[in-house]
Design a protein around this motif. Structure first.
Motif, PDB file in Angstrom:
ATOM      1  N   UNK A  15       0.811  -1.218   0.000  1.00 58.58           N
ATOM      2  CA  UNK A  15       0.000   0.000   0.000  1.00 58.58           C
ATOM      3  C   UNK A  15       0.846   1.270   0.000  1.00 58.58           C
ATOM      4  N   UNK A  16       1.911   1.285   0.782  1.00 57.96           N
ATOM      5  CA  UNK A  16       2.698   2.513   0.868  1.00 57.96           C
ATOM      6  C   UNK A  16       3.331   2.861  -0.471  1.00 57.96           C
ATOM      7  N   UNK A  17       3.834   1.853  -1.203  1.00 52.52           N
ATOM      8  CA  UNK A  17       4.425   2.151  -2.507  1.00 52.52           C
ATOM      9  C   UNK A  17       3.348   2.563  -3.507  1.00 52.52           C
ATOM     10  N   UNK A  18       2.152   2.008  -3.400  1.00 52.68           N
ATOM     11  CA  UNK A  18       1.056   2.404  -4.296  1.00 52.68           C
ATOM     12  C   UNK A  18       0.645   3.853  -4.032  1.00 52.68           C
ATOM     13  N   UNK A  22       0.902   6.732  -6.818  1.00 51.35           N
ATOM     14  CA  UNK A  22      -0.280   7.515  -7.196  1.00 51.35           C
ATOM     15  C   UNK A  22       0.005   9.010  -7.081  1.00 51.35           C
ATOM     16  N   UNK A  23       0.685   9.407  -6.015  1.00 51.85           N
ATOM     17  CA  UNK A  23       1.023  10.824  -5.845  1.00 51.85           C
ATOM     18  C   UNK A  23       1.994  11.284  -6.923  1.00 51.85           C
ATOM     19  N   UNK A  24       2.988  10.452  -7.236  1.00 48.24           N
ATOM     20  CA  UNK A  24       3.959  10.825  -8.263  1.00 48.24           C
ATOM     21  C   UNK A  24       3.309  10.931  -9.638  1.00 48.24           C
ATOM     22  N   UNK A  31      -4.606   8.553  -4.398  1.00 49.91           N
ATOM     23  CA  UNK A  31      -3.662   8.496  -3.278  1.00 49.91           C
ATOM     24  C   UNK A  31      -4.393   8.697  -1.952  1.00 49.91           C
ATOM     25  N   UNK A  32      -5.384   9.599  -1.935  1.00 48.66           N
ATOM     26  CA  UNK A  32      -6.145   9.817  -0.699  1.00 48.66           C
ATOM     27  C   UNK A  32      -6.992   8.597  -0.346  1.00 48.66           C
ATOM     28  N   UNK A  33      -7.597   7.972  -1.350  1.00 52.81           N
ATOM     29  CA  UNK A  33      -8.398   6.763  -1.101  1.00 52.81           C
ATOM     30  C   UNK A  33      -7.504   5.636  -0.589  1.00 52.81           C
ATOM     31  N   UNK A  34      -6.329   5.474  -1.203  1.00 54.84           N
ATOM     32  CA  UNK A  34      -5.402   4.434  -0.755  1.00 54.84           C
ATOM     33  C   UNK A  34      -4.907   4.712   0.668  1.00 54.84           C
ATOM     34  N   UNK A  35      -4.656   5.982   0.981  1.00 52.30           N
ATOM     35  CA  UNK A  35      -4.229   6.346   2.339  1.00 52.30           C
ATOM     36  C   UNK A  35      -5.324   6.039   3.348  1.00 52.30           C
ATOM     37  N   UNK A  36      -6.562   6.357   2.978  1.00 53.41           N
ATOM     38  CA  UNK A  36      -7.683   6.063   3.867  1.00 53.41           C
ATOM     39  C   UNK A  36      -7.845   4.561   4.066  1.00 53.41           C
ATOM     40  N   UNK A  37      -7.695   3.790   2.977  1.00 55.85           N
ATOM     41  CA  UNK A  37      -7.799   2.329   3.087  1.00 55.85           C
ATOM     42  C   UNK A  37      -6.698   1.771   3.989  1.00 55.85           C
TER      43      UNK A  37
END
Length: 181
Positions: A15-18, A22-24, A31-37
């Motif tokens: 998840x952290x690399x994704x 996404x941000x890059x 990126x916000x959805x992945x951070x929330x997940x």
């Protein structure tokens, strides 16, 4: 940390690399959805750990006479050597990063040890603001987090002490600076 999967995992997806990818790529919404997940998964894991660990008996809650103090003997030479080797093994990634920090870009290919060591990476770090920005940001966030946690601890101190009103103050004991006049 997202550096370990990048260094050791190649295309190993976590998840952290994704989130970083996404941000890059400029997809801030993803990126916000992945951070929330990731946050939800971490909180769910915490809840499961607390629920499964709640049945354990806590040592501080045991009443009665304290168990007899046992003294540990001198550790054997074998245990000392094994523990030292294990500690050095745990420090290998840090040593590798330190070594790589002194290797100029593009000079270390297939040799066992780098052919050239210099301070060019550190010079670039200090001379180019875009390279220094992540370090400054990390230090700023760590400082803010420390201050917040320190403030929370200061606020919680009286609340925690209020939970134990039955505790008797012994003569001569108290907070530093509070003397019996």
């Amino acid at each position: 940390s997202f550096s370990a999967p990048y260094i050791f995992g190649g295309n190993f997806r976590v998840m952290t690399t994704r989130i970083v990818a996404s941000r890059l790529n400029g997809d801030m919404e993803l990126a916000m959805v992945e951070s929330l997940a990731l946050a939800v998964a971490a909180l769910a894991g915490l809840a499961v750990m607390q629920r499964t660990g709640a049945a354990r008996e806590v040592a501080g809650a045991v009443r009665g006479i304290a168990p007899a103090r046992t003294t540990l003997g001198r550790p054997s030479l074998v245990i000392t050597v094994l523990a030292s080797i294990f500690a050095l093994f745990l420090l290998l990634p840090h040593a590798t990063l330190l070594l790589i920090s002194f290797v100029p870009r593009g000079t270390w290919r297939a040799e066992a040890l780098p052919p050239v060591l210099d301070l060019s990476n550190y010079a670039a770090l200090l001379s180019e603001p875009e390279r220094l920005r992540p370090i400054v940001n990390s230090l700023a966030m760590a400082t803010v987090l420390f201050e917040v946690l320190d403030g929370v601890a200061d606020d919680l101190d009286p609340a925690v002490l209020a939970l134990f009103p039955h505790r008797e103050e012994r003569r001569g004991e108290g907070r530093v600076g509070e003397g019996a006049d």
